[in-house]
Design an enzyme around this catalytic site. Structure first.
Site, short mmCIF file in Angstrom:
data_model
loop_
_atom_site.label_atom_id
_atom_site.label_comp_id
_atom_site.label_asym_id
_atom_site.label_seq_id
_atom_site.Cartn_x
_atom_site.Cartn_y
_atom_site.Cartn_z
N GLU A 1 10.61 16.54 -44.19
CA GLU A 1 11.39 16.13 -44.04
C GLU A 1 12.67 15.64 -42.97
O GLU A 1 11.94 14.65 -42.59
CB GLU A 1 12.12 17.24 -43.16
CG GLU A 1 11.42 19.58 -43.65
CD GLU A 1 11.21 20.35 -42.47
OE1 GLU A 1 12.24 22.06 -43.19
OE2 GLU A 1 11.09 20.84 -41.68
N CYS B 1 17.51 10.92 -39.56
CA CYS B 1 16.10 10.93 -39.33
C CYS B 1 15.40 10.51 -39.77
O CYS B 1 15.39 12.19 -41.40
CB CYS B 1 16.14 12.35 -38.20
SG CYS B 1 14.52 12.32 -37.44
N CYS C 1 0.65 14.88 -39.26
CA CYS C 1 0.78 14.40 -38.67
C CYS C 1 -0.30 14.30 -37.22
O CYS C 1 -1.15 15.65 -37.78
CB CYS C 1 1.48 14.79 -37.30
SG CYS C 1 1.87 13.08 -35.53
N CYS D 1 0.07 16.31 -30.43
CA CYS D 1 1.03 17.01 -29.55
C CYS D 1 1.38 18.81 -29.04
O CYS D 1 1.80 19.16 -30.51
CB CYS D 1 2.20 16.30 -29.33
SG CYS D 1 2.25 14.12 -29.32
N CYS E 1 4.65 20.71 -30.23
CA CYS E 1 5.37 20.03 -31.74
C CYS E 1 5.11 20.31 -33.07
O CYS E 1 3.40 20.54 -32.75
CB CYS E 1 5.04 17.92 -31.92
SG CYS E 1 5.79 17.46 -33.09
N GLY F 1 5.18 12.91 -38.26
CA GLY F 1 4.37 11.45 -38.67
C GLY F 1 4.97 11.19 -37.33
O GLY F 1 5.87 9.99 -36.57
N GLU F 2 3.56 9.93 -37.08
CA GLU F 2 3.89 8.65 -35.92
C GLU F 2 3.74 7.44 -36.88
O GLU F 2 2.80 7.34 -37.44
CB GLU F 2 2.56 8.76 -35.16
CG GLU F 2 2.02 7.56 -34.62
CD GLU F 2 2.74 7.29 -33.15
OE1 GLU F 2 3.77 8.61 -32.51
OE2 GLU F 2 3.54 6.30 -33.34
N SER G 1 8.02 8.68 -26.60
CA SER G 1 7.66 9.59 -25.40
C SER G 1 6.44 9.43 -24.92
O SER G 1 5.24 9.65 -24.93
CB SER G 1 7.09 10.49 -27.08
OG SER G 1 7.78 10.31 -28.50
N CYS H 1 14.22 18.24 -32.71
CA CYS H 1 13.27 17.22 -32.65
C CYS H 1 12.08 18.13 -32.14
O CYS H 1 11.86 19.63 -31.44
CB CYS H 1 13.51 16.87 -30.95
SG CYS H 1 14.82 15.73 -30.79
#
Ligand code: SAH
Length: 344
Positions: free
Chosen positions: A90, A103, A110, A114, A117, A157-158, A212, A329
């Site tokens: 997305e 964004c 991911c 977390c 998330c 994702g990171e 973060s 977020c």
């Protein structure tokens, strides 16, 4: 086959030379790619034989809009893209007074796990190529007809877990012959992979690094973010300090406010102490709902903000956009199906 949209200018130039072309063709091809052509046929100022040669040697993929949702509240648009291999990611287009921001996602799923998330549910499927990250900017712009002036790498994702592709993406999107977004208009958000932050610092990019943080103490941070179990908050702040000293860029610390978990006064005080000597500002994020998570939004955002401000910390509270389309977020997912339709 060559993934042509992930090629650097230098690699493209070499490709032209290999194909017996003069180097100026490189610029033409680069411009076409970054304008969002969907086939080599559309590159009408290239000789037919060159287009044919490129077709034979290169892959030119185009993401398909699988679903588009427009927020009735604020006009935010969320795109679910289907990539060439069938995976989905997305992107979100947000309209601010200072311009349009996209964004982007950098991975399918991911690894980081977390607790709050949605992007991490189901783990990591694969990392995106530079071209696939770039395509989100190009095709959001093309599909929406809205010029993009800012990019936030805060989707699925990171980014620092996909370092090389992200770095290439930054180089490509920054190119004056391409989309041409200045580094100061790009933010990259990381869960805090310290070796990779050090590596990023060495490139001295003028982008904004967002870290973060979500808790100033190890016990809480490790509970919310498994990545903290191996790093720890002390090492993270030492790393942030080095980043600032190397790049001269202030870090933005993201802090999603979770009811009864990280919103206590003592945590505001500890955070303020930790920020002494490391210039940066805190961006509080009201927790967004993720239906699989039992965590609840804090009711103390204002009080926490004031407590930090009293101690000299600069604080902003992130505005929630796209609340009616799960575009905020932590709400982006790699799948289209609802839980009730069998999502794992
Ligand atoms: N992987 C990157 C980008 C994540 S998204 C990172 O970890 O920084 C951008 C921000 O949204 C991160 O700070 C992330 O921790 C935060 N976030 C994730 N889930 C959230 C939720 N449910 N509510 C509010 N913020 C959330």
């Amino acid at each position: 086959m060559i993934d042509i949209k992930s090629c650097s200018r230098e690699e493209l130039r070499q490709l032209m030379l290999d194909l017996g072309q003069s180097a100026f063709r490189e610029k033409q091809v680069f411009q076409w790619l970054h304008r969002g052509v969907e086939s080599f046929e559309e590159m009408t100022n290239l000789p037919k034989a060159l287009r044919q040669a490129l077709r034979e040697r290169c892959i030119l993929t185009v993401p398909q809009v699988e679903r588009k949702q427009v927020s009735k509240l604020d006009g935010t648009i969320k795109y679910l893209w289907r990539l060439a291999d069938g995976n989905c990611v997305e992107s979100v287009l947000m309209r601010y007074r200072h311009g349009n921001t996209v964004c982007v996602s950098c991975e399918v799923g991911c690894l980081m796990g977390c607790a709050f998330c949605a992007s991490t549910l189901g783990g990591l499927v694969r990392r995106l190529s530079a071209g696939e990250i770039l395509d989100q900017v190009i095709f959001v712009q093309k599909e929406s007809g809205q010029p993009i002036s800012n990019i936030v790498m805060m989707g699925i994702g990171e980014p620092l877990d996909n370092f090389d592709s992200v770095l290439r993406f930054l180089e490509l999107v920054n190119d004056p012959e391409g989309v041409n977004i200045g580094m100061r208009h790009i933010s990259l958000s990381t869960c805090g992979l310290v070796e990779k932050i050090d590596k990023l610092a060495s490139y001295q990019l003028q982008l904004t690094l967002s870290v973060s943080l979500h808790a100033p103490d190890d016990e809480t941070r490790s509970r919310l973010m498994p990545v903290n179990r191996s790093v720890g908050v002390d090492r993270l702040f030492q790393c942030c300090k080095r980043y600032f000293e190397t790049t001269g860029r202030r870090i933005s610390y993201e802090y999603a406010m979770v009811d009864g978990v990280n919103d206590h006064d003592w945590q505001a005080d500890l955070l303020a102490r930790r920020l002494k000597g490391v210039p940066g500002h805190v961006n509080l994020i009201p927790l967004n709902d993720v239906r699989e998570s039992p965590l609840k939004p804090s009711r103390r955002v204002k009080a926490f903000q004031q407590r930090l401000e009293q101690q000299g910390v600069t604080v902003t509270v992130r505005r929630k956009l796209g609340g009616d389309i799960d575009a905020s977020c932590g709400q982006l997912r790699r799948k289209t199906l609802k839980l009730s339709e069998g999502e794992s």
